[in-house]
Scaffold this active site. Structure first.
Site, PDB file in Angstrom:
ATOM      1  N   ARG A  22     -15.684   1.577  -0.380  1.00 35.30           N
ATOM      2  CA  ARG A  22     -14.556   1.987  -0.422  1.00 35.30           C
ATOM      3  C   ARG A  22     -14.213   2.434   1.028  1.00 35.30           C
ATOM      4  O   ARG A  22     -15.354   3.005   1.620  1.00 35.30           O
ATOM      5  CB  ARG A  22     -14.001   2.969  -1.119  1.00 35.30           C
ATOM      6  CG  ARG A  22     -13.947   2.453  -2.541  1.00 35.30           C
ATOM      7  CD  ARG A  22     -13.114   3.089  -3.479  1.00 35.30           C
ATOM      8  NE  ARG A  22     -12.543   2.499  -4.537  1.00 35.30           N
ATOM      9  CZ  ARG A  22     -12.615   2.976  -5.724  1.00 35.30           C
ATOM     10  NH1 ARG A  22     -12.932   4.196  -5.806  1.00 35.30           N
ATOM     11  NH2 ARG A  22     -12.350   2.066  -6.841  1.00 35.30           N
ATOM     12  N   GLU A  34     -17.115  -7.235  -4.464  1.00 33.61           N
ATOM     13  CA  GLU A  34     -16.524  -7.681  -5.590  1.00 33.61           C
ATOM     14  C   GLU A  34     -17.258  -9.015  -6.290  1.00 33.61           C
ATOM     15  O   GLU A  34     -17.177  -8.789  -7.602  1.00 33.61           O
ATOM     16  CB  GLU A  34     -15.336  -8.428  -4.970  1.00 33.61           C
ATOM     17  CG  GLU A  34     -14.217  -7.437  -4.417  1.00 33.61           C
ATOM     18  CD  GLU A  34     -13.780  -6.432  -5.318  1.00 33.61           C
ATOM     19  OE1 GLU A  34     -13.880  -6.842  -6.724  1.00 33.61           O
ATOM     20  OE2 GLU A  34     -13.119  -5.467  -4.927  1.00 33.61           O
ATOM     21  N   THR A  40     -19.964  -6.784 -14.463  1.00 35.00           N
ATOM     22  CA  THR A  40     -21.023  -5.746 -14.190  1.00 35.00           C
ATOM     23  C   THR A  40     -20.249  -4.342 -14.074  1.00 35.00           C
ATOM     24  O   THR A  40     -19.138  -4.322 -13.404  1.00 35.00           O
ATOM     25  CB  THR A  40     -21.861  -6.133 -12.776  1.00 35.00           C
ATOM     26  OG1 THR A  40     -22.318  -7.478 -13.127  1.00 35.00           O
ATOM     27  CG2 THR A  40     -22.984  -5.175 -12.734  1.00 35.00           C
ATOM     28  N   TYR A 117      -8.957 -13.904  -8.283  1.00 32.77           N
ATOM     29  CA  TYR A 117      -9.365 -12.522  -8.022  1.00 32.77           C
ATOM     30  C   TYR A 117      -9.832 -11.993  -6.635  1.00 32.77           C
ATOM     31  O   TYR A 117      -9.558 -11.394  -6.159  1.00 32.77           O
ATOM     32  CB  TYR A 117      -9.959 -11.814  -9.360  1.00 32.77           C
ATOM     33  CG  TYR A 117     -10.332 -10.562  -9.000  1.00 32.77           C
ATOM     34  CD1 TYR A 117      -9.755  -9.630  -9.265  1.00 32.77           C
ATOM     35  CD2 TYR A 117     -11.792 -10.272  -8.758  1.00 32.77           C
ATOM     36  CE1 TYR A 117     -10.080  -8.131  -8.993  1.00 32.77           C
ATOM     37  CE2 TYR A 117     -12.231  -9.066  -8.190  1.00 32.77           C
ATOM     38  CZ  TYR A 117     -11.256  -7.845  -8.433  1.00 32.77           C
ATOM     39  OH  TYR A 117     -11.663  -6.783  -8.395  1.00 32.77           O
ATOM     40  N   ASP A 135      -7.402  -8.544 -12.786  1.00 37.16           N
ATOM     41  CA  ASP A 135      -8.436  -8.750 -13.307  1.00 37.16           C
ATOM     42  C   ASP A 135      -8.200  -7.966 -14.572  1.00 37.16           C
ATOM     43  O   ASP A 135      -7.030  -7.697 -15.253  1.00 37.16           O
ATOM     44  CB  ASP A 135      -9.734  -7.804 -12.601  1.00 37.16           C
ATOM     45  CG  ASP A 135      -9.652  -6.271 -12.604  1.00 37.16           C
ATOM     46  OD1 ASP A 135      -8.058  -5.879 -12.670  1.00 37.16           O
ATOM     47  OD2 ASP A 135     -10.328  -5.444 -12.112  1.00 37.16           O
TER      48      ASP A 135
END
Ligand code: SF4
Length: 361
Positions: A22, A34, A40, A117, A135
């Site tokens: 982030r 991603e 996961t 995505y 997602d």
């Protein structure tokens, strides 16, 4: 719809988890995180992300690495075609784009393993482009907030949710909006027991108002889990054992595996040893049966795997033309550099601990 995005962004600013990917605009790190986080959990993906960034600080480093090293670092994360595509995509970025990620949705979408995505995530988070991510979290949040019961796994549902996600998107700050939606779904509007009492958009939530929180989102197809029964032969000679690398397809693409076969259902030890595939793989081999392990189970989305490991010690190498001739002898030190499916790693662990007892599947 603008007020919904504004409320979620405000909530996100105060409640986001601190995660290493982030706050960066580096498309390489965003893309890497991603891809790792697909299928996961964050807690598991975190260590893998750090390991990859340390081993390959740039996309060029990843592109230059050997396939073996990439698969080995991915070991344990599952869905191994992701690792292969990760490597291929890095090579394409270097070879076709001069080492820079394409700065458009279409350019990103054309990279191996990059679907709608991931393309939307990288386009918005790295380049500030107005593409909404969709997602599992986003499906759930939109379905509940707007009270949409179209099945999310139907063609119509996919189209409807994609267009609603795009309508909800704050086009002036797509990165913040997308992260807020995903974080909100992952930590507050969770699949089970969402925290509606702490929800910043509860007043607008149709599902809450109509008592349908537990019913949404709707899935048309039930996941059917198939039982599969696998037998692996752990064949040793001296310190080495036989294994081969799998091809590019399937859930264990490019991982190493022992010789083995699949049977229709549970077998007793004596049925297993008398079975045709066992006889075919061991014909003409001077060997000693060392152990037949208890079944190890492995759960995948659509499969429940029951695996048994038969340990055989050879008194000499397999004769030429033998079905085992396509396998290679691996020493313990060589095998440390190679990647194996989780099931085989668990077998290694059990073997180290010396736990073996005969039983049924
Ligand atoms: S009120 Fe509950 S169900 Fe509705 S969006 Fe908020 S957390 Fe989700």
């Amino acid at each position: 719809m603008e007020h919904l995005s504004a409320a979620l962004c405000q909530w996100y600013a105060a409640n986001q988890r601190k995660l290493p990917w982030r706050g960066t605009h580096d498309p390489y790190k965003i893309w890497l995180s991603e891809v790792i986080l697909q299928q996961t959990r964050v807690a598991q993906g975190l260590a893998y992300y750090q390991r990859f960034v340390e081993a390959f600080p740039t996309v060029a480093d990843l592109a230059q690495a050997s396939g073996e090293r990439v698969t080995r670092l991915w070991q344990g994360l599952g869905y191994y075609s992701r690792a292969r595509n990760l490597h291929l995509a890095a090579q394409q970025v270097v070879e076709r784009h001069g080492g820079r990620f394409p700065e458009s949705y279409a350019g990103l979408r054309a990279l191996p393993g990059v679907g709608d995505y991931t393309a939307a995530a990288v386009a918005s988070l790295a380049f500030g482009l107005p593409h909404a991510v969709v997602d599992g979290n986003v499906y759930r949040v939109i379905s509940r907030l707007l009270g949409i019961s179209t099945p999310i796994d139907s063609g119509a549902g996919k189209r409807e949710f994609a267009s609603l996600a795009q309508a909800l998107l704050d086009k002036a700050r797509p990165a913040l909006h997308n992260q807020a939606m995903m974080e909100f779904g992952a930590t507050l509007c969770t699949p089970k027991s969402p925290q509606c009492g702490r929800c910043p958009v509860a007043d607008a939530c149709v599902a809450l108002r109509s008592g349908r929180v537990d019913e949404l989102p709707v899935k048309a197809k039930k996941i059917v889990q198939k039982d599969r029964f696998l037998v692996y032969l752990f064949i040793t000679w001296g310190d080495s054992f036989l294994a081969r690398q799998r091809g590019d397809d399937g859930i264990w693409a490019r991982l190493h595996e022992f010789p083995g076969f699949e049977v229709e259902g549970p077998l007793t030890d004596s049925e297993l040893l008398a079975s045709e595939p066992f006889a075919a793989l061991t014909q003409g081999l001077a060997h000693e049966l060392e152990a037949i392990g208890p079944p190890l189970t492995h759960l995948l989305t659509h499969q429940r795997i029951w695996a048994r490991f038969v340990e055989l010690r050879l008194q000499g190498p397999p004769p030429p033309e033998h079905p085992l001739g396509e396998y290679t002898w691996l020493s313990p030190s060589r095998s440390e550099d190679l990647a194996f499916p989780k099931l085989m790693l668990r077998f290694f662990d059990q073997r180290r601990q010396g736990r073996q007892s005969p039983s049924l599947f």
